[in-house]
Design a protein around this motif. Structure first.
Motif, PDB file in Angstrom:
ATOM      1  N   SER A  41      -2.983  25.633   0.001  1.00  0.00           N
ATOM      2  CA  SER A  41      -1.817  24.744  -0.062  1.00  0.00           C
ATOM      3  C   SER A  41      -0.999  23.976  -1.271  1.00  0.00           C
ATOM      4  O   SER A  41       0.420  24.038  -1.107  1.00  0.00           O
ATOM      5  CB  SER A  41      -2.029  23.602   1.555  1.00  0.00           C
ATOM      6  N   VAL A  98       4.297  22.189   3.585  1.00  0.00           N
ATOM      7  CA  VAL A  98       4.433  21.102   4.428  1.00  0.00           C
ATOM      8  C   VAL A  98       4.005  20.951   5.928  1.00  0.00           C
ATOM      9  O   VAL A  98       2.356  19.918   6.123  1.00  0.00           O
ATOM     10  CB  VAL A  98       5.771  20.276   4.571  1.00  0.00           C
ATOM     11  N   GLY A  99       3.691  22.609   6.579  1.00  0.00           N
ATOM     12  CA  GLY A  99       2.848  22.554   7.691  1.00  0.00           C
ATOM     13  C   GLY A  99       1.350  22.766   7.262  1.00  0.00           C
ATOM     14  O   GLY A  99       0.388  21.740   8.326  1.00  0.00           O
ATOM     15  N   GLN A 101       8.988  16.940   2.588  1.00  0.00           N
ATOM     16  CA  GLN A 101       7.728  16.693   2.794  1.00  0.00           C
ATOM     17  C   GLN A 101       7.967  15.147   3.891  1.00  0.00           C
ATOM     18  O   GLN A 101       7.035  15.026   4.036  1.00  0.00           O
ATOM     19  CB  GLN A 101       7.076  16.804   1.586  1.00  0.00           C
ATOM     20  N   THR A 118       2.369  15.499  11.463  1.00  0.00           N
ATOM     21  CA  THR A 118       0.774  14.726  11.415  1.00  0.00           C
ATOM     22  C   THR A 118       0.709  14.233  12.898  1.00  0.00           C
ATOM     23  O   THR A 118      -0.019  13.652  13.335  1.00  0.00           O
ATOM     24  CB  THR A 118       1.091  14.413  10.211  1.00  0.00           C
ATOM     25  N   THR A 144      -3.775  17.996   6.730  1.00  0.00           N
ATOM     26  CA  THR A 144      -4.919  17.458   5.932  1.00  0.00           C
ATOM     27  C   THR A 144      -5.179  16.249   6.817  1.00  0.00           C
ATOM     28  O   THR A 144      -6.431  15.366   6.989  1.00  0.00           O
ATOM     29  CB  THR A 144      -4.113  17.206   4.901  1.00  0.00           C
ATOM     30  N   TRP A 155       2.180  25.012  -3.204  1.00  0.00           N
ATOM     31  CA  TRP A 155       3.787  23.946  -2.869  1.00  0.00           C
ATOM     32  C   TRP A 155       4.567  23.821  -4.573  1.00  0.00           C
ATOM     33  O   TRP A 155       5.428  24.156  -4.610  1.00  0.00           O
ATOM     34  CB  TRP A 155       2.379  22.641  -2.800  1.00  0.00           C
ATOM     35  N   PHE A 158       0.062  20.639   4.549  1.00  0.00           N
ATOM     36  CA  PHE A 158      -0.426  19.357   4.383  1.00  0.00           C
ATOM     37  C   PHE A 158      -0.390  18.612   5.468  1.00  0.00           C
ATOM     38  O   PHE A 158      -1.876  18.075   5.494  1.00  0.00           O
ATOM     39  CB  PHE A 158       0.402  18.985   3.411  1.00  0.00           C
ATOM     40  N   SER A 159       0.284  18.943   6.320  1.00  0.00           N
ATOM     41  CA  SER A 159       0.504  17.927   7.655  1.00  0.00           C
ATOM     42  C   SER A 159      -1.078  17.966   8.450  1.00  0.00           C
ATOM     43  O   SER A 159      -1.189  17.133   9.119  1.00  0.00           O
ATOM     44  CB  SER A 159       1.530  18.583   8.880  1.00  0.00           C
ATOM     45  N   GLN A 194       6.312  15.888   7.073  1.00  0.00           N
ATOM     46  CA  GLN A 194       5.402  15.799   7.093  1.00  0.00           C
ATOM     47  C   GLN A 194       4.806  15.009   8.016  1.00  0.00           C
ATOM     48  O   GLN A 194       3.699  15.544   9.124  1.00  0.00           O
ATOM     49  CB  GLN A 194       4.416  15.828   5.754  1.00  0.00           C
ATOM     50  N   ALA A 206       0.271   8.626   8.297  1.00  0.00           N
ATOM     51  CA  ALA A 206       1.402   9.624   8.320  1.00  0.00           C
ATOM     52  C   ALA A 206       2.639   9.534   7.639  1.00  0.00           C
ATOM     53  O   ALA A 206       3.794   9.905   7.093  1.00  0.00           O
ATOM     54  CB  ALA A 206       1.074  10.631   9.321  1.00  0.00           C
TER      55      ALA A 206
END
Length: 311
Positions: free
Chosen positions: A221, A12-13, A241, A248, A18, A225, A15-16, A244, A94
């Motif tokens: 990631s 999640v970290g 998530q 973000t 992205t 995941w 992904f944030s 997330q 987000a």
């Protein structure tokens, strides 16, 4: 279970970052170029790892699931969210994509027949409502074109997450995303060549940094995941998530200079409370084994101790 939760948090970290990285990449590339190039570069990393570890090609029975993963995670979600970010702010995108955990849980439940507790669903839906309320407040109650792209991204990504999480019970998670990238290479390579020829290209520090992070994250990631979902279950890992969008938001302020909405701290507390409830809710009941082409196939979302060890 604890190890899977920690891996999910790490995923999640990553992904944030992205969406902020995508905005940086769009500083010098068009949306189609960003999507195709990140996938090509990620495939180079994945193919190198697969070759170095001498991994055998996936079996034919895995190809359909890998195709769903490729369509949802490699192509669909990156393209749709990149198109959305041309007109939506990172913070707005987000919070809309914060619906992904519930979307994934619904898809996975329908796909496998698993039944979760009322507390699990109540907390998940509450978290989703918080996200929706925050998104509507940010957009003034008038969803635009960017929102349509984002809602479509939710659907394709939920399918890719759930199918990949189920497949990660038979293959190591890094092989799931790795083979999905490799199988997508003819499409993404052709797309990159066409997009770079048709869209303007401007080399900037932000564009290069954003594209490199997206390529690295797309493989690494998802490796993290899918392993997390194999250990904790697709739906339960997905609920983490919910954090997330809030991460973000922090990156959107620190990296992009966007203004944080006053409602963000309240949304953060409410969503984190929902995550705590879903993590403590009872385990889902086991679904029946359904016959597959080569015998019974267990489609439960929670993984038994027989999960194959990561190689």
């Amino acid at each position: 279970m604890r190890g899977g939760t920690l891996l999910a948090l790490l995923g999640v970290g990553m992904f944030s970052l992205t969406f902020p990285a995508t905005v940086w990449a769009l500083d010098g590339l068009g949306p189609w170029s960003v999507t195709a190039c990140r996938a090509v570069f990620a495939t180079v990393i994945a193919a190198g790892v697969l070759a170095a570890r001498r991994v055998r090609p996936p079996e034919r029975r895995h190809l359909v699931a890998l195709a769903v993963v490729a369509a949802g995670v490699v192509v669909g979600f990156p393209l749709l969210t990149t198109l959305a970010l041309r007109s939506s702010t990172t913070s707005h995108a987000a919070v809309v994509v914060g619906l992904l955990p519930v979307t994934t849980a619904v898809y996975a439940a329908v796909r496998s027949g698993v039944r979760h507790s009322r507390a699990f669903w109540a907390a998940a839906l509450t978290g989703a409502l918080v996200v929706v309320a925050f998104a509507v407040q940010q957009s003034g109650g008038r969803p635009g074109t960017g929102d349509l792209y984002l809602f479509a991204a939710l659907l394709v990504c939920a399918a890719g997450y759930a199918e990949g999480g189920l497949l990660a019970r038979e293959l190591p998670g890094w092989q799931v995303i790795g083979w999905a990238l490799v199988l997508s290479l003819p499409l993404t390579l052709a797309g990159a060549a066409a997009a770079l020829a048709l869209e303007p290209v401007r080399v900037t520090g932000h564009a290069v940094a954003g594209l490199l992070w997206l390529a690295f994250s797309q493989f690494v990631s998802m490796w993290v995941w899918y392993r997390a979902m194999a250990l904790t279950g697709v739906a339960r890992a997905g609920q983490l998530q919910l954090a997330q969008p809030l991460l973000t938001l922090v990156w959107s302020v620190t990296l992009l200079g966007e203004r944080l909405a006053p409602a963000a701290p309240l949304a953060a507390v409410a969503v984190l409370a929902c995550i705590a409830v879903t993590q403590r809710a009872g385990s889902p009941t086991r679904s029946d084994r359904r016959p597959g082409p080569s015998g019974p196939v267990n489609l439960d979302l929670d993984v038994s101790p027989s999960v194959p060890r990561q190689s």
